[in-house]
Structure formats: structure tokens, C-alpha cells
Design a protein around this motif. Structure first.
Motif: not given
Length: 116
Positions: A48-68
Motif C-alpha cells: 500500500v502506498v496511500a489511503l484515504i478514508t470516508s472522512g477524508g483522512s489520508t496516510t502514506y507509506a514512508d517511501s512516498v511521503k512528501g512526494r505522493f
């Protein structure tokens, strides 16, 4: 049931950008628990590289943070993945996945190739 169709992949030079789209049908994306982007490269597990919840919260894999950046357009029922500063390690097939309860649905994937 949810149908997901990815698009936007292609060939890009290292340092370049691409925006992937995941168009959903069958259910409104704001009612889906979360939608995520995965990447698969040969010989490796899908990650997984990125995720968005129904509420709009987001999380990212460390390898893509700041770029994706993952985002969504509720009116278009589409989730996006903006990918900047791409490097060859970002290459692979990108899939979007929706999860609601115990149900996961996957798209068919879109190929991203990054030339060095």
C-alpha cells in the motif's frame, strides 16, 4: 458491489510526475470505508502506498511521503494519486482498492514506468 477503473499510468522520466485516477461505480466513494492505492513490482508483494478514508483522512507509506498525494473528487466519484519526483523504484503496476466492512474490490491496475 464496487467497480474500480484506474487510468493515468505511463512512461515518465525520473524526477517527473504522473496523476493516477481511480473511477468508482456502484457506490459513492464517501460511503466506502477507505480507498487505497497499492503498488506491485515483479518479485515483491503488493504494497500500500496511500489511503484515504470516508472522512477524508489520508496516510502514506514512508517511501512516498512528501512526494505522493491522495485526494478525491466526490462529485466525480474518483480518487486520485498525484505522484511527484518519481524515481525508478516507484515503477510498477498501481492498483486501487476499496474496502467496506469485510469486502475488498480491486481495479485492473495501471502501469507506471520510470526511466532513469
Amino acid at each position: 458491489q464496487v467497480q474500480l477503473v484506474e487510468s493515468g499510468g505511463g512512461l515518465v522520466q525520473a524526477g517527473g510526475s504522473l496523476r493516477l485516477s481511480c473511477a468508482a461505480s456502484g457506490r459513492r466513494i464517501f460511503s466506502i470505508n477507505n480507498i487505497s492505492w497499492y503498488r506491485q513490482t515483479p518479485g515483491k508483494q503488493r504494497e500500500v502506498v496511500a489511503l484515504i478514508t470516508s472522512g477524508g483522512s489520508t496516510t502514506y507509506a514512508d517511501s512516498v511521503k512528501g512526494r505522493f498525494t491522495i485526494s478525491r473528487d466526490i462529485a466525480k466519484n474518483t480518487v486520485y494519486l498525484q505522484m511527484n519526483s518519481l524515481n525508478p523504484e516507484d515503477a510498477g503496476v498501481y492498483y486501487c482498492k476499496s474496502r467496506s466492512g469485510n469486502y475488498d474490490y480491486w481495479g485492473q491496475g495501471t502501469q507506471v514506468t520510470v526511466s532513469s
